[in-house]
Design an enzyme around this catalytic site. Structure first.
Site, PDB file in Angstrom:
ATOM      1  N   LYS A   1       0.790  -1.238   0.000  1.00  0.00           N
ATOM      2  CA  LYS A   1       0.000   0.000   0.000  1.00  0.00           C
ATOM      3  C   LYS A   1       0.823   1.291   0.000  1.00  0.00           C
ATOM      4  O   LYS A   1       0.307   2.358   0.334  1.00  0.00           O
ATOM      5  CB  LYS A   1      -1.004   0.038   1.164  1.00  0.00           C
ATOM      6  CG  LYS A   1      -1.848  -1.192   1.339  1.00  0.00           C
ATOM      7  CD  LYS A   1      -2.313  -1.798   0.048  1.00  0.00           C
ATOM      8  CE  LYS A   1      -3.413  -1.008  -0.628  1.00  0.00           C
ATOM      9  NZ  LYS A   1      -3.759  -1.661  -1.928  1.00  0.00           N
TER      10      LYS A   1
ATOM     11  N   HIS B   1       6.826  -7.261  -2.413  1.00  0.00           N
ATOM     12  CA  HIS B   1       6.675  -6.594  -1.111  1.00  0.00           C
ATOM     13  C   HIS B   1       7.644  -7.199  -0.095  1.00  0.00           C
ATOM     14  O   HIS B   1       7.510  -6.956   1.110  1.00  0.00           O
ATOM     15  CB  HIS B   1       5.253  -6.788  -0.568  1.00  0.00           C
ATOM     16  CG  HIS B   1       4.187  -6.031  -1.291  1.00  0.00           C
ATOM     17  ND1 HIS B   1       4.377  -4.778  -1.822  1.00  0.00           N
ATOM     18  CD2 HIS B   1       2.882  -6.340  -1.540  1.00  0.00           C
ATOM     19  CE1 HIS B   1       3.246  -4.372  -2.383  1.00  0.00           C
ATOM     20  NE2 HIS B   1       2.334  -5.297  -2.232  1.00  0.00           N
TER      21      HIS B   1
ATOM     22  N   SER C   1      -4.559   2.566   4.609  1.00  0.00           N
ATOM     23  CA  SER C   1      -4.765   2.011   3.268  1.00  0.00           C
ATOM     24  C   SER C   1      -4.770   0.479   3.326  1.00  0.00           C
ATOM     25  O   SER C   1      -5.619  -0.184   2.707  1.00  0.00           O
ATOM     26  CB  SER C   1      -3.655   2.511   2.347  1.00  0.00           C
ATOM     27  OG  SER C   1      -3.850   2.039   1.048  1.00  0.00           O
TER      28      SER C   1
ATOM     29  N   VAL D   1      -7.332   9.763 -13.054  1.00  0.00           N
ATOM     30  CA  VAL D   1      -7.326   9.013 -14.321  1.00  0.00           C
ATOM     31  C   VAL D   1      -7.097   7.525 -14.057  1.00  0.00           C
ATOM     32  O   VAL D   1      -7.796   6.668 -14.619  1.00  0.00           O
ATOM     33  CB  VAL D   1      -6.283   9.605 -15.313  1.00  0.00           C
ATOM     34  CG1 VAL D   1      -6.148   8.730 -16.553  1.00  0.00           C
ATOM     35  CG2 VAL D   1      -6.693  11.024 -15.706  1.00  0.00           C
TER      36      VAL D   1
ATOM     37  N   PHE E   1     -10.122  -0.134  -4.658  1.00  0.00           N
ATOM     38  CA  PHE E   1      -8.645  -0.227  -4.654  1.00  0.00           C
ATOM     39  C   PHE E   1      -8.062   1.179  -4.725  1.00  0.00           C
ATOM     40  O   PHE E   1      -7.165   1.534  -3.958  1.00  0.00           O
ATOM     41  CB  PHE E   1      -8.147  -1.073  -5.836  1.00  0.00           C
ATOM     42  CG  PHE E   1      -6.653  -1.216  -5.837  1.00  0.00           C
ATOM     43  CD1 PHE E   1      -6.038  -2.253  -5.163  1.00  0.00           C
ATOM     44  CD2 PHE E   1      -5.851  -0.268  -6.478  1.00  0.00           C
ATOM     45  CE1 PHE E   1      -4.652  -2.357  -5.121  1.00  0.00           C
ATOM     46  CE2 PHE E   1      -4.476  -0.370  -6.446  1.00  0.00           C
ATOM     47  CZ  PHE E   1      -3.869  -1.417  -5.773  1.00  0.00           C
TER      48      PHE E   1
ATOM     49  N   LYS F   1      -8.349   6.795  -1.906  1.00  0.00           N
ATOM     50  CA  LYS F   1      -8.308   8.262  -1.776  1.00  0.00           C
ATOM     51  C   LYS F   1      -7.040   8.871  -2.361  1.00  0.00           C
ATOM     52  O   LYS F   1      -7.071   9.971  -2.880  1.00  0.00           O
ATOM     53  CB  LYS F   1      -8.406   8.661  -0.305  1.00  0.00           C
ATOM     54  CG  LYS F   1      -9.741   8.339   0.328  1.00  0.00           C
ATOM     55  CD  LYS F   1      -9.992   9.243   1.503  1.00  0.00           C
ATOM     56  CE  LYS F   1     -11.268   8.849   2.217  1.00  0.00           C
ATOM     57  NZ  LYS F   1     -11.281   9.355   3.593  1.00  0.00           N
TER      58      LYS F   1
HETATM   59  N1  A3P Z   1      -2.088   7.630  -9.183  1.00  0.00           N
HETATM   60  C1  A3P Z   1      -2.131   7.592  -7.863  1.00  0.00           C
HETATM   61  N2  A3P Z   1      -1.911   8.711  -7.130  1.00  0.00           N
HETATM   62  C2  A3P Z   1      -1.961   8.674  -5.786  1.00  0.00           C
HETATM   63  N3  A3P Z   1      -2.222   7.566  -5.062  1.00  0.00           N
HETATM   64  C3  A3P Z   1      -2.443   6.426  -5.738  1.00  0.00           C
HETATM   65  C4  A3P Z   1      -2.406   6.380  -7.151  1.00  0.00           C
HETATM   66  N4  A3P Z   1      -2.657   5.103  -7.536  1.00  0.00           N
HETATM   67  C5  A3P Z   1      -2.866   4.397  -6.415  1.00  0.00           C
HETATM   68  N5  A3P Z   1      -2.744   5.188  -5.332  1.00  0.00           N
HETATM   69  C6  A3P Z   1      -2.945   4.821  -3.933  1.00  0.00           C
HETATM   70  O1  A3P Z   1      -1.927   3.919  -3.518  1.00  0.00           O
HETATM   71  C7  A3P Z   1      -2.488   3.014  -2.550  1.00  0.00           C
HETATM   72  C8  A3P Z   1      -2.349   1.605  -3.066  1.00  0.00           C
HETATM   73  O2  A3P Z   1      -1.006   1.234  -2.999  1.00  0.00           O
HETATM   74  P1  A3P Z   1      -0.464  -0.117  -3.662  1.00  0.00           P
HETATM   75  O3  A3P Z   1      -0.520   0.076  -5.123  1.00  0.00           O
HETATM   76  O4  A3P Z   1       0.930  -0.192  -3.120  1.00  0.00           O
HETATM   77  O5  A3P Z   1      -1.332  -1.218  -3.204  1.00  0.00           O
HETATM   78  C9  A3P Z   1      -3.927   3.419  -2.351  1.00  0.00           C
HETATM   79  O6  A3P Z   1      -3.905   4.400  -1.310  1.00  0.00           O
HETATM   80  P2  A3P Z   1      -5.182   4.817  -0.435  1.00  0.00           P
HETATM   81  O7  A3P Z   1      -5.788   3.553   0.060  1.00  0.00           O
HETATM   82  O8  A3P Z   1      -4.626   5.656   0.681  1.00  0.00           O
HETATM   83  O9  A3P Z   1      -6.063   5.605  -1.323  1.00  0.00           O
HETATM   84  C10 A3P Z   1      -4.241   4.048  -3.703  1.00  0.00           C
HETATM   85  O10 A3P Z   1      -5.355   4.900  -3.719  1.00  0.00           O
HETATM   86  O1  4NS Z   2      -3.749  -9.308  -7.778  1.00  0.00           O
HETATM   87  N1  4NS Z   2      -3.359  -9.836  -6.739  1.00  0.00           N
HETATM   88  O2  4NS Z   2      -3.253 -11.018  -6.614  1.00  0.00           O
HETATM   89  C1  4NS Z   2      -2.972  -9.016  -5.659  1.00  0.00           C
HETATM   90  C2  4NS Z   2      -2.883  -7.683  -5.855  1.00  0.00           C
HETATM   91  C3  4NS Z   2      -2.471  -6.878  -4.833  1.00  0.00           C
HETATM   92  C4  4NS Z   2      -2.170  -7.429  -3.615  1.00  0.00           C
HETATM   93  O3  4NS Z   2      -1.744  -6.691  -2.601  1.00  0.00           O
HETATM   94  S1  4NS Z   2      -0.966  -5.361  -2.747  1.00  0.00           S
HETATM   95  O4  4NS Z   2      -0.555  -5.067  -1.399  1.00  0.00           O
HETATM   96  O5  4NS Z   2       0.163  -5.540  -3.622  1.00  0.00           O
HETATM   97  O6  4NS Z   2      -1.835  -4.289  -3.277  1.00  0.00           O
HETATM   98  C5  4NS Z   2      -2.281  -8.745  -3.405  1.00  0.00           C
HETATM   99  C6  4NS Z   2      -2.683  -9.550  -4.438  1.00  0.00           C
END
Ligand code: A3P
Ligand code: 4NS
Length: 331
Positions: A83, A144, A174, A267, A291, A294
């Site tokens: 996240k 990760h 998140s 976008v 997903f 915010k």
């Molecule tokens: N283009 C973008 N700009 C800002 N935040 C973004 C983004 N795309 C994804 N995120 C945010 O990144 C987090 C997801 O992270 P990951 O891709 O590592 O799983 C989410 O945070 P929030 O849950 O705080 O909105 C998501 O909304």
């Molecule tokens: O698509 N999946 O399998 C998936 C995607 C995201 C994920 O977790 S995250 O923390 O990388 O967003 C876990 C599994």
């Protein structure tokens, strides 16, 4: 029929039954799970520790293969704590690599464009290693894993790595909402309960504190670009330029502006190849929490009580003492 997954409760056995019903012989993509009748099944995974790090049982069963993954010198690895802005960085990197060609970047879902190396699903679904091993070079991969768990071939082959860190409180909120909507992750309980799990590092991929510090400590010894989510949000142009330089790609001002636009939160939220909405709702239920939730630094203030925040900060100071890494909890 594909070989049965190892025995066990939770996701493994539930999916095994469901997959047996569909009897496919070839490996299938995660998205294809929508063709299976998952219904209201409980997909919550069993968890196991590997080297003190909590993982899904499937990942821990697959650990030897993950550890022995063969990286290549021209691989690019995007490494993050969960996240921290992984998907955003993946989209930026893909746009840079494809000279701002939006159509090319919509060739597949994020998770098929960039294999998530340790992510393990029961056969016949494609795990991250299957996808990575099938992918022609140059590959962009996602992980990760904490730094001490990274397959050693990445160091040996000197692959480039982009690490993205995000402040603990926003990462926690998140991750909490993501754990509620993603049925492949353990149930997080209440936010109060989850804060305690997070502080103790008892969440998938382990301690946030050890993760960000561990990668920070090695960043100058390898080809690692260490970025912060808050910096990306504050000045995407500056951070995208840093990434392009690291990738040794010259991009024109026009392409740069296109990348800024295409990878903006608003976008990407509408882009089905980046927002995970092509997965069935029995896996990710965006009505619980999308997903693309915010994307706002400082959003934690809407969830932590004053007492929770003070207690978290006190514990944070202890865990981060001795490290010179600093985070902004708002911008
Ligand atoms: N283009 C973008 N700009 C800002 N935040 C973004 C983004 N795309 C994804 N995120 C945010 O990144 C987090 C997801 O992270 P990951 O891709 O590592 O799983 C989410 O945070 P929030 O849950 O705080 O909105 C998501 O909304
Ligand atoms: O698509 N999946 O399998 C998936 C995607 C995201 C994920 O977790 S995250 O923390 O990388 O967003 C876990 C599994």
């Amino acid at each position: 029929m594909a070989s049965p997954p190892p025995g066990g409760e939770g996701m493994t056995s539930q999916l095994a039954i469901l997959l047996n019903l569909s009897s496919p012989h070839s490996k299938m993509s995660l998205e294809k799970m929508k063709d299976l009748h998952l219904g209201e099944q409980d997909l919550q995974p069993e968890t196991r520790e590997v080297n003190g790090i909590l993982m899904s049982k499937l990942m821990s069963d697959n650990w030897d293969k993950i550890w022995n993954f063969q990286a290549k010198p021209d691989d690019l690895l995007i490494a993050t704590y969960a996240k921290a802005g992984t998907t955003w960085t993946q989209e930026i990197v893909d746009m840079i690599q494809n000279d701002g060609d939006v159509q090319k970047c919509q060739r597949a879902n994020t998770y098929d464009r960039h294999p998530f190396i340790e992510w393990t699903l029961p056969p016949p679904l494609n795990s991250g290693l299957d996808l990575a091993n099938k992918m022609p070079s140059p590959r962009t991969l996602k992980t990760h894993l904490p730094v001490h768990m990274l397959p050693p071939s990445f160091w040996k082959e000197n692959s480039k790595i982009i690490y993205v860190a995000r402040n603990a409180k926003d990462c926690l909120v998140s991750y909490y909402y993501f754990s509620r909507m993603n049925k492949m992750l353990p149930d997080p309980g209440t936010l109060g309960e989850y804060i305690e799990q997070f502080k103790a590092g008892k969440v998938l991929w382990g301690s946030w504190y050890d993760h960000v510090k561990g990668w920070w400590d090695v960043k100058d010894q390898h080809r690692i670009l260490y970025l912060f989510y808050e910096d990306m949000k504050e000045d995407p142009k500056r951070e995208i330029k840093k990434i392009a330089k690291f990738l040794e790609k010259d991009i024109s001002e026009e392409v740069l502006n296109k990348i800024i636009y295409h990878t903006s939160f608003d976008v990407m939220k509408e882009n089905p190849m980046a927002n995970y909405t092509t997965l069935p709702s029995s896996i990710m239920d965006h009505s619980i929490s999308p997903f693309m939730r915010k994307g706002m630094p400082g959003d934690w203030k809407n969830y932590f009580t004053v007492a929770q925040s003070e207690d978290f900060d006190e514990d944070y100071r202890r865990k981060m003492a001795g490290s010179n890494i600093t985070f902004r909890t708002e911008i």
